[in-house]
Design a protein around this motif. Structure first.
Motif, short mmCIF file in Angstrom:
data_model
loop_
_atom_site.label_atom_id
_atom_site.label_comp_id
_atom_site.label_asym_id
_atom_site.label_seq_id
_atom_site.Cartn_x
_atom_site.Cartn_y
_atom_site.Cartn_z
N ASP A 1 2.89 -15.09 62.76
CA ASP A 1 3.31 -16.38 62.10
C ASP A 1 3.82 -16.15 60.57
N ILE A 2 3.37 -15.14 60.03
CA ILE A 2 3.62 -14.91 58.50
C ILE A 2 4.89 -14.99 58.26
N PRO A 3 5.76 -14.40 58.96
CA PRO A 3 7.32 -14.55 58.33
C PRO A 3 7.73 -16.06 58.42
N ASP A 4 7.04 -17.04 59.12
CA ASP A 4 7.55 -18.39 58.81
C ASP A 4 7.02 -18.95 57.85
N MET A 5 5.97 -18.41 57.13
CA MET A 5 5.45 -19.00 55.67
C MET A 5 6.03 -18.25 54.65
N PHE A 6 6.27 -16.84 54.68
CA PHE A 6 6.68 -15.97 53.75
C PHE A 6 8.06 -15.21 54.32
N PRO A 7 9.16 -15.66 54.15
CA PRO A 7 10.20 -15.16 54.86
C PRO A 7 10.51 -13.60 54.65
N ARG A 8 10.11 -13.32 53.46
CA ARG A 8 10.27 -11.83 52.92
C ARG A 8 9.13 -10.79 53.62
N VAL A 9 8.09 -11.47 53.96
CA VAL A 9 6.99 -10.54 54.65
C VAL A 9 7.06 -10.59 55.99
N SER A 10 7.24 -9.29 56.60
CA SER A 10 7.38 -9.25 58.12
C SER A 10 5.95 -9.08 58.89
N ALA A 11 5.91 -9.13 60.23
CA ALA A 11 4.76 -9.31 60.77
C ALA A 11 4.01 -7.75 60.66
N ARG A 12 4.70 -7.10 60.53
CA ARG A 12 4.22 -5.60 60.18
C ARG A 12 3.52 -5.51 58.65
N ALA A 13 4.32 -6.14 57.84
CA ALA A 13 3.40 -6.10 56.53
C ALA A 13 2.29 -6.63 56.52
N ALA A 14 2.31 -8.21 57.12
CA ALA A 14 1.20 -8.88 57.09
C ALA A 14 0.11 -8.14 57.58
N HIS A 15 0.26 -7.21 58.94
CA HIS A 15 -0.71 -6.49 59.64
C HIS A 15 -1.34 -5.56 58.50
N ASP A 16 -0.44 -4.79 58.06
CA ASP A 16 -0.81 -3.70 56.74
C ASP A 16 -1.68 -4.59 55.64
N ALA A 17 -1.46 -5.75 55.29
CA ALA A 17 -1.98 -6.38 54.08
C ALA A 17 -3.49 -6.74 54.74
N VAL A 18 -3.75 -7.05 56.04
CA VAL A 18 -4.87 -7.64 56.61
C VAL A 18 -5.74 -6.19 56.71
N GLU A 19 -5.22 -5.12 57.15
CA GLU A 19 -5.71 -3.99 57.46
C GLU A 19 -6.24 -3.30 56.06
N PHE A 20 -5.70 -3.56 55.01
CA PHE A 20 -5.78 -3.09 53.61
C PHE A 20 -7.07 -4.13 53.19
N ALA A 21 -7.15 -5.20 53.42
CA ALA A 21 -8.16 -5.92 52.96
C ALA A 21 -9.55 -5.76 53.93
N ARG A 22 -9.30 -5.38 54.85
CA ARG A 22 -10.49 -4.86 55.63
C ARG A 22 -11.04 -3.65 55.33
N SER A 23 -10.28 -2.56 55.09
CA SER A 23 -10.62 -1.45 54.21
C SER A 23 -11.37 -1.58 53.26
N LEU A 24 -11.27 -2.67 52.14
CA LEU A 24 -11.84 -2.86 51.12
C LEU A 24 -13.47 -3.30 51.38
N GLU A 25 -13.40 -4.18 52.54
CA GLU A 25 -14.99 -4.36 52.91
C GLU A 25 -15.67 -3.28 53.37
N GLU A 26 -15.13 -2.35 54.16
CA GLU A 26 -15.78 -1.27 54.31
C GLU A 26 -16.05 -0.16 53.30
N ALA A 27 -15.13 -0.41 52.06
CA ALA A 27 -15.60 0.70 51.11
C ALA A 27 -16.90 0.24 50.28
N MET A 28 -17.27 -1.02 50.31
CA MET A 28 -18.39 -1.27 49.56
C MET A 28 -19.79 -1.45 50.23
#
Length: 204
Positions: A177-204
């Motif tokens: 759904d993200i490209p509909d809200m942010f046309p320059r952000v692909s679904a793959r990029a959105a997935h990578d952003a979510v995964e990066f955010a999850r990795s922060l939670e695991e680091a602490m």
């Protein structure tokens, strides 16, 4: 932009224990806010990365000793203004004017030549864990000090990774759904952003 301890740890390669110890010992006090929870600046992040880079190649005692002698250099108001290097024993600092000094074995001794490795590139910390390239901390994400003050964004945009990660809940909003809200952000990029955010939670 500012960095939480989790984000500072992830991007610098420091452990939460190291962040806390270096803060309480005064080796690197966050310049935005030293109080709990501490808040780091981009300059703090660069300095932390230098500390982790050096610690991967030499002892914690030598790192502390070198940082304690930075005051004698006293040409910049923050350690991020310098380049650091080590041969496993000595710790060297390159000043903004190009002068290179030894901080450990011969404090203040001028060195005629030393090649500094690029601490922005990928390296391993003292635990052998991969520390990502600071300019590209994850697939589809990038960092540039002139884009949102060095905060991680979706590559090619000014959209912070956590803006995307907070939107995606997996039910009402998916990465598709993200490209509909942010046309320059692909679904793959959105997935990578979510995964990066999850990795922060695991680091602490």
């Amino acid at each position: 932009m500012t960095y939480t301890p989790a984000l500072a740890a992830k991007l610098s390669g420091a452990t939460p224990y190291q962040l806390n110890k270096w803060r309480t010992k005064g080796l690197l006090v966050p310049e935005v806010s030293p109080a709990r929870p501490p808040v780091y600046s981009y300059r703090d992040l660069v300095a932390l990365r230098a500390m982790v880079f050096i610690r991967a190649k030499t002892s914690a005692q030598r790192l502390r000793a070198a940082w304690g002698k930075l005051d004698m250099v006293a040409v910049a108001d923050h350690p991020s203004a310098y380049s650091f290097g080590t041969d496993g024993r000595g710790i060297f600092v390159r000043l903004p004017d190009g002068t290179v000094l030894d901080l450990i074995d011969k404090p203040g001794h001028l060195l005629s030549e030393y090649t500094f490795e690029e601490l922005f590139e990928e390296f391993e910390n003292f635990r052998g864990q991969r520390v990502a390239d600071l300019r590209r901390p994850a697939r589809s994400l990038s960092i540039h000090p002139r884009t949102l003050g060095g905060y991680p964004v979706v590559e090619g945009t000014r959209v912070p990774f956590d803006t995307i990660a907070q939107l995606v809940d997996g039910d009402d909003v998916t990465t598709e759904d993200i490209p509909d809200m942010f046309p320059r952000v692909s679904a793959r990029a959105a997935h990578d952003a979510v995964e990066f955010a999850r990795s922060l939670e695991e680091a602490m």
